[in-house]
Design an enzyme around this catalytic site. Sequence first.
Site, short mmCIF file in Angstrom:
data_model
loop_
_atom_site.label_atom_id
_atom_site.label_comp_id
_atom_site.label_asym_id
_atom_site.label_seq_id
_atom_site.Cartn_x
_atom_site.Cartn_y
_atom_site.Cartn_z
N ASN A 40 -1.25 -4.28 0.09
CA ASN A 40 -1.49 -4.19 2.07
C ASN A 40 -0.68 -5.43 2.95
OD1 ASN A 40 -3.08 -6.47 2.34
ND2 ASN A 40 -4.55 -5.24 3.19
N HIS A 59 -0.90 -8.74 3.03
CA HIS A 59 -2.15 -9.68 3.94
C HIS A 59 -1.51 -11.11 2.64
CE1 HIS A 59 -5.28 -8.98 -0.04
NE2 HIS A 59 -4.50 -9.94 0.21
C1 F6R Z 1 -5.50 -15.64 -2.89
C2 F6R Z 1 -5.13 -15.08 -1.57
C3 F6R Z 1 -4.97 -13.49 -1.81
C4 F6R Z 1 -4.18 -12.88 -2.75
C5 F6R Z 1 -3.21 -12.01 -2.85
C6 F6R Z 1 -2.59 -11.56 -4.23
O1 F6R Z 1 -6.35 -16.92 -2.73
O2 F6R Z 1 -5.05 -15.66 -0.72
O3 F6R Z 1 -4.37 -13.24 -0.98
O4 F6R Z 1 -3.12 -14.00 -3.35
O5 F6R Z 1 -4.61 -10.98 -2.91
O6 F6R Z 1 -3.64 -11.76 -4.92
P1 F6R Z 1 -3.72 -11.45 -6.80
O7 F6R Z 1 -2.70 -12.32 -6.69
O8 F6R Z 1 -4.59 -11.04 -7.56
O9 F6R Z 1 -2.37 -10.14 -6.90
#
Ligand code: F6R
Length: 242
Positions: A136, A138
Amino acid sequence: MKLQVESFGSETEWARGIADRWQERLTANPALRHCLAAGLTPVRIYAEMLRRVREGSARFGDARIFLLDEYGGLAPDDPGRCANMLRRFLVDHLDLPPSAFFTPSVDAPDLDAACREYDATIGGGFDLVLLGIGTNGHVGMNEPGTPVDIDTHRAGLHVETVTSSARYMNHDRFPTWGLTIGLRPLLAAREVWLLATGAAKAGIVARLLAEEAHSDLPASWFRDHPNARLFLDRAAAGDVLA
Ligand code: F6R
């Protein structure tokens, strides 16, 4: 858009390419102050950096690492906590002194005070920030709608983020909130790397490249950062860079 986009043919090449640049940064500044994400995206990069530490071509002995964010409501030893993921995938195996790894105090009774304390520890800011991107948009736990000038804060997680955290947990008591470094210190960093791999990220990557910076897509603020890079593998790049 100032954001520099680099796309690699495979996730292996992507991890090696990023580790090459990271090794260069550490050589130029051994006291590099990092802010690092947990989650699954950076795991291959961390494995590649560990390989280099073991063979003696990279060292973290004078570096500092600040954890980007942490889930609330999980036991300190829960393997799904962000600090535990980052320790498991990287920090525990580095030549980094334990006192040079910093985490926000998510179990403190006064969370506002814990956030102010983390901001004070961060102090002069980051030389290098590595960020994953949520589907999304973030970054950290800065969800859509987060003010761009915010420091470390308690964040509620969007339902999509809660569901997505299942990938890290060995139980179904998924976290609904956490503490995160805010957009202001992330945007103030000297260098920021946005990381994305896999087809599941192709949609958000396409939006990031197409849309102007706005608060419904927190990663988009980095489009105008003076020294930010977006590192993609072929699947995350999708059709947009073809
Ligand atoms: C983790 C964090 C999250 C992830 C994001 C993507 O510390 O801050 O914002 O970076 O949700 O997650 P992945 O890499 O697991 O797809």
